[in-house]
Enzyme design. Sequence first.
Site, short mmCIF file in Angstrom:
data_model
loop_
_atom_site.label_atom_id
_atom_site.label_comp_id
_atom_site.label_asym_id
_atom_site.label_seq_id
_atom_site.Cartn_x
_atom_site.Cartn_y
_atom_site.Cartn_z
N ALA A 75 2.22 1.73 0.67
CA ALA A 75 0.76 1.76 0.52
C ALA A 75 0.05 0.82 1.49
O ALA A 75 -1.09 1.07 1.89
CB ALA A 75 0.36 1.44 -0.92
N ASN A 155 -4.39 -3.30 -9.39
CA ASN A 155 -3.03 -3.82 -9.53
C ASN A 155 -2.96 -5.06 -10.41
O ASN A 155 -1.94 -5.31 -11.04
CB ASN A 155 -2.42 -4.11 -8.15
N GLN A 183 -1.02 2.07 -7.70
CA GLN A 183 -0.68 1.71 -9.07
C GLN A 183 -0.92 2.86 -10.04
O GLN A 183 -0.80 2.66 -11.26
CB GLN A 183 -1.52 0.51 -9.52
N ALA A 204 6.12 4.53 -3.28
CA ALA A 204 7.20 4.94 -4.18
C ALA A 204 7.62 3.83 -5.14
O ALA A 204 7.93 4.09 -6.31
CB ALA A 204 8.42 5.40 -3.36
N HIS A 205 7.61 2.57 -4.65
CA HIS A 205 8.32 1.54 -5.41
C HIS A 205 7.58 0.99 -6.63
O HIS A 205 8.12 0.17 -7.36
CB HIS A 205 8.75 0.39 -4.48
N THR A 243 10.99 8.16 13.41
CA THR A 243 11.95 9.03 12.74
C THR A 243 11.78 8.90 11.23
O THR A 243 11.75 7.78 10.70
CB THR A 243 13.39 8.63 13.13
N CYS A 328 -0.66 -17.21 -5.14
CA CYS A 328 0.68 -17.61 -4.76
C CYS A 328 1.44 -17.88 -6.04
O CYS A 328 0.94 -18.57 -6.93
CB CYS A 328 0.60 -18.85 -3.90
C1 LIG Z 1 1.61 -2.62 -4.24
C2 LIG Z 1 0.27 -2.23 -3.78
C3 LIG Z 1 0.00 -2.02 -2.43
C4 LIG Z 1 1.03 -2.25 -1.35
O1 LIG Z 1 2.01 -1.25 -1.42
P1 LIG Z 1 3.39 -1.38 -0.61
O2 LIG Z 1 4.01 -0.05 -0.79
O3 LIG Z 1 4.13 -2.48 -1.29
O4 LIG Z 1 3.05 -1.69 0.79
C5 LIG Z 1 -1.26 -1.61 -2.06
N1 LIG Z 1 -2.21 -1.42 -2.98
C6 LIG Z 1 -1.99 -1.61 -4.29
C7 LIG Z 1 -3.08 -1.35 -5.27
C8 LIG Z 1 -0.75 -2.02 -4.73
O5 LIG Z 1 -0.55 -2.24 -6.02
#
Ligand SMILES: *Cc1c(COP(=O)(O)O)cnc(C)c1O
Length: 400
Positions: A75, A155, A183, A204-205, A243, A328
């Site tokens: 994202a 988030n 999210q 995805a994660h 790729t 942090c």
């Molecule tokens: C986690 C998050 C991102 C960043 O996504 P990544 O795939 O870790 O780069 C961006 N926006 C929101 C709202 C997120 O929660």
Amino acid sequence: MTPERPIYLDYGATTPCDPRVVDAMLPWLHRDFGNPASSGHAWGRAAAQAVERARAQVAGLVHAEPSAIVWTSGATESDNLAVKGVARAQRARGRHLVTLKTEHAAVLDSMRALAREGWEISCLDVRADGLVDLDRFAAALRADTVLASVMLVNNEIGVVQDIAAIGALCRARGVVFHVDAAQATGKVAIDLAALPVDLMSLTAHKSYGPKGVGALYVRRKPRLQLEAQMHGGGQERGLRSGTLATHQCVGMGEALRIAADEMDAERARVRALQQRLLAGLGAIEQVFVNGSLEHRVPHNVNASFGAVDGESLVAALEGIAFSTGSACASAGGEPSHVLRALGRSDALAHASLRLTLGRWTTEQEVDAVLRRLHEQLPRLRGAGRPPGPHRADAAAAAAR
Ligand SMILES: *Cc1c(COP(=O)(O)O)cnc(C)c1O
């Protein structure tokens, strides 16, 4: 004092891969390793087919045309491509962008980078419940506004913005509308066939897929002008060279297929856990939930604790994984920009917990966290700290 095994309540930071996702990915790392761009032989064609199947799965979750999905690394990259890509490609239309103070750093910092190149940014306040004030948003749109960006699910506090209403305001003014939905996948229904949204960032994660892969939905009709951030082999219609990582694409596709199939059941299960957690927190003095409870995903509880020092609160919760109200994770970080935007004081922002629930969270885990808070908070609050203003108010009220 620490629980038998660590408890993971940080699904908002990342999730484990679902075992079904791992199974789907493995063959593409070894047996079927071809480059999806190698159309001249069977290895390449098999990989290309897998990538297209996965693209259709991603598109399916959000009711988009598969051809509108561009693969990215996550994202963060999708947000950068959307915000900088539209601003730079459409600079002739204007130099003004609109977003919210509670957006993710990937959007805010992309806009800050553009501000250094001469763009003007309106970064809007939100209401105390974390939601957009639609009148304020409408008033911020100008003749030279090129793009607005608002995330679907926040988030930190899990609030769900009214994307349909915000998008309608943008559409009426001819403003390109980007939505960060990192999210949201598997948590709220998303129908891009109906929503007035031009660009949507996915990853995805956060939804039981692998780290390092995401997508940007780019509306096809009418065609959107977007400047690529990377130049090279011209993959993904020239919008994102490089790729394609077949196994990552397959993993994201499978993760979002599962999300689509199981969202309703999972929402109900997680909602019950959220209610249990909220009820337990409600029995503790001076707990303030951050963000709207009504417009919120079931997976998020974010609360500030009065009359307690943030660092000691975190220390007392050893063995439990969560996020805090400090930017942090270590002590002394800046207070969360999201909690500050809701009007929380620095002290309350620091003494805040983001507890995010997910696919493998159990009732026992929720109860163990509540037990710990019920044990530890009176001790922390009795440790010679002056009572907070709210406690003083309560005492005064009791005395009357
Ligand atoms: C986690 C998050 C991102 C960043 O996504 P990544 O795939 O870790 O780069 C961006 N926006 C929101 C709202 C997120 O929660």
